[in-house]
Design an enzyme around this catalytic site. Sequence first.
Site, PDB file in Angstrom:
ATOM      1  N   LYS A 131       0.823  -1.218   0.000  1.00 59.54           N
ATOM      2  CA  LYS A 131       0.000   0.000   0.000  1.00 59.54           C
ATOM      3  C   LYS A 131       0.852   1.262   0.000  1.00 59.54           C
ATOM      4  CE  LYS A 131      -4.238  -1.842   1.998  1.00 59.54           C
ATOM      5  NZ  LYS A 131      -5.135  -1.887   3.141  1.00 59.54           N
ATOM      6  N   LYS A 212      -4.934 -10.803  -6.285  1.00 52.96           N
ATOM      7  CA  LYS A 212      -6.192 -11.135  -5.604  1.00 52.96           C
ATOM      8  C   LYS A 212      -7.292 -10.144  -6.013  1.00 52.96           C
ATOM      9  CE  LYS A 212      -5.736  -8.327  -1.614  1.00 52.96           C
ATOM     10  NZ  LYS A 212      -6.115  -7.868  -0.387  1.00 52.96           N
ATOM     11  N   LYS A 215     -11.150  -4.379  -3.983  1.00 54.46           N
ATOM     12  CA  LYS A 215     -12.033  -3.244  -4.248  1.00 54.46           C
ATOM     13  C   LYS A 215     -11.358  -2.240  -5.158  1.00 54.46           C
ATOM     14  CE  LYS A 215     -13.652  -3.880   0.445  1.00 54.46           C
ATOM     15  NZ  LYS A 215     -13.379  -3.609   1.851  1.00 54.46           N
TER      16      LYS A 215
HETATM   17  P1  TYM Z   1     -10.664  -6.265   4.221  1.00 54.79           P
HETATM   18  O1  TYM Z   1     -11.688  -5.237   4.516  1.00 54.79           O
HETATM   19  O2  TYM Z   1      -9.653  -5.968   3.173  1.00 54.79           O
HETATM   20  O3  TYM Z   1     -11.354  -7.636   3.816  1.00 54.79           O
HETATM   21  C1  TYM Z   1     -12.342  -8.246   4.636  1.00 54.79           C
HETATM   22  C2  TYM Z   1     -12.173  -9.762   4.569  1.00 54.79           C
HETATM   23  O4  TYM Z   1     -12.257 -10.215   3.204  1.00 54.79           O
HETATM   24  C3  TYM Z   1     -11.138 -11.051   2.929  1.00 54.79           C
HETATM   25  N1  TYM Z   1     -10.763 -10.891   1.511  1.00 54.79           N
HETATM   26  C4  TYM Z   1     -10.666 -11.895   0.638  1.00 54.79           C
HETATM   27  N2  TYM Z   1     -10.873 -13.221   0.755  1.00 54.79           N
HETATM   28  C5  TYM Z   1     -10.693 -13.989  -0.355  1.00 54.79           C
HETATM   29  N3  TYM Z   1     -10.336 -13.495  -1.562  1.00 54.79           N
HETATM   30  C6  TYM Z   1     -10.107 -12.173  -1.729  1.00 54.79           C
HETATM   31  N4  TYM Z   1      -9.764 -11.698  -2.924  1.00 54.79           N
HETATM   32  C7  TYM Z   1     -10.281 -11.317  -0.597  1.00 54.79           C
HETATM   33  N5  TYM Z   1     -10.160  -9.975  -0.417  1.00 54.79           N
HETATM   34  C8  TYM Z   1     -10.455  -9.744   0.882  1.00 54.79           C
HETATM   35  C9  TYM Z   1     -10.034 -10.528   3.837  1.00 54.79           C
HETATM   36  O5  TYM Z   1      -9.025 -11.502   4.037  1.00 54.79           O
HETATM   37  C10 TYM Z   1     -10.805 -10.204   5.103  1.00 54.79           C
HETATM   38  O6  TYM Z   1     -10.948 -11.355   5.909  1.00 54.79           O
HETATM   39  N6  TYM Z   1      -7.332  -5.810   7.938  1.00 54.79           N
HETATM   40  C11 TYM Z   1      -8.622  -6.346   7.574  1.00 54.79           C
HETATM   41  C12 TYM Z   1      -9.759  -5.838   8.440  1.00 54.79           C
HETATM   42  C13 TYM Z   1      -9.594  -6.029   9.915  1.00 54.79           C
HETATM   43  C14 TYM Z   1      -9.717  -7.241  10.614  1.00 54.79           C
HETATM   44  C15 TYM Z   1      -9.560  -6.900  11.991  1.00 54.79           C
HETATM   45  C16 TYM Z   1      -9.943  -8.562  10.222  1.00 54.79           C
HETATM   46  C17 TYM Z   1      -9.355  -5.037  10.831  1.00 54.79           C
HETATM   47  N7  TYM Z   1      -9.354  -5.564  12.078  1.00 54.79           N
HETATM   48  C18 TYM Z   1      -9.617  -7.887  12.967  1.00 54.79           C
HETATM   49  C19 TYM Z   1      -9.984  -9.536  11.222  1.00 54.79           C
HETATM   50  C20 TYM Z   1      -9.825  -9.200  12.578  1.00 54.79           C
HETATM   51  C21 TYM Z   1      -8.937  -5.956   6.148  1.00 54.79           C
HETATM   52  O7  TYM Z   1      -8.451  -4.978   5.641  1.00 54.79           O
HETATM   53  O8  TYM Z   1      -9.917  -6.722   5.565  1.00 54.79           O
END
Ligand code: TYM
Length: 346
Positions: A131, A212, A215
């Site tokens: 990022k 992957k 968004k």
């Molecule tokens: P975020 O918002 O990017 O994504 C949310 C969840 O979706 C999963 N994900 C995917 N799974 C499969 N294939 C993909 N292409 C894909 N893109 C996203 C992510 O692995 C995630 O589980 N840092 C985290 C948010 C967060 C969090 C937490 C998660 C903040 N605090 C505490 C767990 C526990 C994030 O940016 O997810």
Amino acid sequence: MEIVNQWRQEKLRYCIMTKNATRILSGIQPTGDLHLGNYLGALRSWVESQHSTESFYCVVDLHSLTVEFDRDNLARRTLDAVCMLLAAGLDPEHCTIFVQSHVDEHTSLEWLLECVATFGELNRMTQFKDKGAGQESVTVGLFTYPVLMAADILLYDADKVPIGDDQRQHLELARRIASRFNARYGETFTVPEALIPPVGARIMDLQHPENKMSKSSDSHLGTIFLLDDPDEVVNKLKRAVTDSENTVHYDSERKPGVSNLLEILSAITAERPDVLALRYDSYSRLKQDVAQAIIDTISPISKRFRELTSNTDYVMDVINNGAVRAREVAAVTLARGREAIGLLRP
Ligand code: TYM
């Protein structure tokens, strides 16, 4: 054969882990429309887990401030993300749904944990590198992002954290921080384990199957959003990148595009991707079936989403109640952390 056995073992391990969990926490950022990767990698297992465990699900609006964001739309996006969680099947009768910034304990615990995490550890985070790459300046928030994520998890004594594959490294760090804190100041936090689904944990971009699905993909054709209408899904699948062979088999290394389509179908139908491959003798039939499976999965979600966005009073009630419940748990854990570290009680 090797892949099949591995797949079976992972699936079994995943089922056992979900059943044995006592507390679950996970989070999602409100940075744009949710996509199929979010659903298959995370949301779907949240919906399944809510009935067998005590679960907390959080829209992590503070995390979304670490990259460029649209101030005018932040609140609406946060509410939309909550609507999406409800539309996907989370039920506030069975789990706690809340917004991260409504529970101050997250940032308070973050500070205690920042005094335990090291600069070197954070500097090794691949998401920080990705990022931050090419940016003229990078905020401290982007750097400490994984510590806030650790605080999210540790505050709720979560023993399992359902996430997609891309969050694996962050979860490892949360485990290390918890273990170090416990070793230094006495048993204080539960050391969490990642719960990563055996299929669907890394859904790839339809245009660039080496990346992957996300968004912020540079081509909107690469990402299936949960609010896409059926025509858009069909169009995106038709144009999905494959290869020039036109033989369907599952081999992520050699055939990333086709294997991604098989993985999506496998994640939706719960059939093995290599077995699914045997049913197809052309890419176009495979694409048609994947498109239909996706449409059947996301159409009810987008219908419920539209109903919920016109009932914001209900949605606000859900998150206000969620914040009350989340604070009850978070306040106790934060007090434990403060005491362990030796701070003077007020
Ligand atoms: P975020 O918002 O990017 O994504 C949310 C969840 O979706 C999963 N994900 C995917 N799974 C499969 N294939 C993909 N292409 C894909 N893109 C996203 C992510 O692995 C995630 O589980 N840092 C985290 C948010 C967060 C969090 C937490 C998660 C903040 N605090 C505490 C767990 C526990 C994030 O940016 O997810």
